[in-house]
Scaffold this active site. Structure first.
Site, short mmCIF file in Angstrom:
data_model
loop_
_atom_site.label_atom_id
_atom_site.label_comp_id
_atom_site.label_asym_id
_atom_site.label_seq_id
_atom_site.Cartn_x
_atom_site.Cartn_y
_atom_site.Cartn_z
N PRO A 125 0.68 -1.44 -0.09
CA PRO A 125 -0.04 -0.16 0.15
C PRO A 125 0.91 1.19 -0.15
CG PRO A 125 0.17 -0.95 2.24
CD PRO A 125 0.76 -1.90 1.34
N CYS A 126 1.28 1.56 -1.01
CA CYS A 126 2.10 3.19 -1.51
C CYS A 126 1.18 4.09 -1.08
CB CYS A 126 2.77 2.94 -3.06
SG CYS A 126 1.75 2.64 -4.15
#
Length: 155
Positions: A125-126
């Site tokens: 989850p950037c």
């Protein structure tokens, strides 16, 4: 026997729109890319499972994306960044500096670059990685980042 890459364009999903999924072995996902909407393609069982999990997550029905991944094409440093991102809990954010501290690194810019080159958005989850004073960047635009954080009620 050489593995054959397979890709599929999914039907439109909430927040992210159309995604192209790629696998090298039919059992693990090697990349997710945001693409222009196209006619959805037929999906085999693996891609259908990925689609259902992504739909559940992006619809707010699930907080997890338990999809097996293939990271053999990422560098050791990028793998370290991806693992640090994955450790950020649902609904929380961490700064690039936080990731650097966790990794015992001072390579803030390289960490930001690795986040921007994340081959498996959502799974790693950037969008949960933010700047110390603002939202930071996002390869797919800040509106999508804000929507993903909103889905998770973070920031």
């Amino acid at each position: 026997m050489k593995e054959q890459s397979m890709s599929v364009i999914l039907p439109l999903l909430p927040i992210v729109g159309a995604l192209k999924l790629t696998t090298h072995d039919g059992r693990t996902l090697s990349s997710i890319h945001v693409v222009e909407p196209q006619e959805p393609e037929a999906r085999n069982a693996f891609f259908e499972d990925c689609y259902q999990k992504l739909l559940s997550y992006l619809s707010g029905e699930s907080q997890e994306l338990d999809i097996p991944t293939d990271l053999r094409e990422v560098s050791p440093f990028q793998l370290e960044v991806l693992n640090a991102m994955r450790a950020i809990p649902f609904g929380k954010v961490a700064s690039y500096r936080d990731l650097a501290v966790k990794m015992n690194s001072r390579a803030f810019q390289a960490i930001g670059t690795a986040c921007g080159r994340n081959p498996l958005m959502l799974i790693y989850p950037c969008h949960r990685v933010v700047g110390s004073k603002d939202l930071g960047g996002f390869a797919h635009g800040l509106e999508m980042k804000k929507a993903l954080l909103g889905l998770e009620s973070a920031r």
